[in-house]
Design an enzyme around this catalytic site. Sequence first.
Site, PDB file in Angstrom:
ATOM      1  N   ALA A  95       5.260 -28.245  92.311  1.00  0.00           N
ATOM      2  CA  ALA A  95       4.240 -27.232  92.022  1.00  0.00           C
ATOM      3  C   ALA A  95       4.189 -26.188  93.131  1.00  0.00           C
ATOM      4  CB  ALA A  95       2.879 -27.905  91.855  1.00  0.00           C
ATOM      5  N   GLY A 117      22.979 -23.351  80.841  1.00  0.00           N
ATOM      6  CA  GLY A 117      24.113 -24.177  81.210  1.00  0.00           C
ATOM      7  C   GLY A 117      24.207 -25.351  80.250  1.00  0.00           C
ATOM      8  N   GLU A 161      27.690 -24.176  83.996  1.00  0.00           N
ATOM      9  CA  GLU A 161      26.989 -22.926  83.740  1.00  0.00           C
ATOM     10  C   GLU A 161      27.682 -22.178  82.605  1.00  0.00           C
ATOM     11  OE1 GLU A 161      24.096 -22.015  85.050  1.00  0.00           O
ATOM     12  OE2 GLU A 161      24.156 -23.964  86.055  1.00  0.00           O
ATOM     13  N   HIS A 167     -34.366 -19.577  64.684  1.00  0.00           N
ATOM     14  CA  HIS A 167     -33.841 -18.209  64.672  1.00  0.00           C
ATOM     15  C   HIS A 167     -34.135 -17.473  65.972  1.00  0.00           C
ATOM     16  CE1 HIS A 167     -35.242 -19.150  60.505  1.00  0.00           C
ATOM     17  NE2 HIS A 167     -36.404 -19.287  61.104  1.00  0.00           N
ATOM     18  N   ASN A 200     -37.483 -17.639  82.340  1.00  0.00           N
ATOM     19  CA  ASN A 200     -37.226 -18.665  83.351  1.00  0.00           C
ATOM     20  C   ASN A 200     -36.737 -18.125  84.686  1.00  0.00           C
ATOM     21  OD1 ASN A 200     -34.830 -17.865  82.048  1.00  0.00           O
ATOM     22  ND2 ASN A 200     -33.803 -19.778  82.570  1.00  0.00           N
TER      23      ASN A 200
END
Length: 430
Positions: A9, A135, A149, A336, A359
């Site tokens: 990675a 390849g 290749e 709603h 709030n």
Amino acid sequence: MSISVVILAAGQGTRMKSSTPKVLHTISGKPMLFHAIDAAKEISDDITVILHHQEERIQKEVEAEYENIIFHRQDAKNFPGTGGAMKGVYTRHERTLILNGDMPLIKKSSLEALTSGDADINMSIIRLEDPSGYGRVIIEDDKVVEIVEQKDCNEAQLCTQTVNAGIYAVDTALLERYIPLLRNDNAQKEYYLTDIVKMAVDEGRTVHPVYVEEEEFKGVNSKLDLARAEEIMQRRIKEALMMAGVTMCLPETIYIDCRATFEGECELENGVRIQGAAQLVNTHIKAHSVIEDSYLKNSDVGPMGRVRPGSKLVDTHIGNFVEVKKSDLNGVKAGHLSYIGDAQIGEGSNIGAGVITCNYDGKNKFRTIIGKNVFVGSDTQLVAPVCIEDDVIIAAGTTVNKDVEKGVLAISRTPMRTVKNFFYKFFGDK
């Protein structure tokens, strides 16, 4: 046989054209690297992640999610390439599986196939109808004998459809002997992991081809690849859930995070998004609604409702254009056009159209507590912090800015008045 796993990675992922490291781009709610780690953890307790580009950022995110992951920094300046990434890496077990962090679609069954048997190297192989640009892997008597290749292929080799998928399971002692022998005498001046295959063949070692599906082993290198991988992952998630009993209307329009869980009889209508680690139990989510990191049981939401993170809904109805955030609702109806944030609402309560919990004061969030059997009339503002006890009626249009005791009617309207003939004075005679 005990298995160690090494996940590569370290790459920058320039084709992503993003400041986010390639392996941290998400597939179905989880970074690509995490998908690779999850697959590795199903077969191994010894996992090493090789890092270089933005290593601190990646390591921090991995450590926040997983324990006992080993990290190794690639010296990319002196030892670039996939082979260079393995320089100085040591693993515990007798066999080492080398994965790529940008392959989020690999399944456990494929990893088990790659790590089975007693060959010195198991090499993942894909058959392509059109292998142009790749390849070729030359296989004779079920053994890999050469990697050629494309520019070096003869006419017969060009007809070969077997190519390298890039994943290897290698005898650990052999790997530790081969890696120091790698050389970078090539045009790119990189150290290639594929060279260990040539070393093994030259020594008469067994390199066994393991045929895998292209879909699983396709690397993600661009935003286009990312979108295609997302499509595949979503298809897998939804097919598994439908086989487990979840009903979906037009599943191709639905998005489900890989961390979401479903129990009992759940139904998802078209356009629904289930995000984060949402938990749904016997729940119906209607069209174009969004559920984020919340728990819902015996409830229904929508159409076009939104339940934001940290909410818990039990035996509750949330209707169209209602937004709930970080709230606990038990036996509640909110049909709603309402906003319910940082609230706790008790059984039997009804929230009318246009009700808002106020709030936030610009600095801090405050709680709204509503008891049982409370009727909150339309267009009411609940200015938090505020507590409304059981068995209360809040008249439509009321602004509640102080606590309300049990059993009362709360009303804050100004008296209505009329002005005679005002229409004619304003507009004139018609």
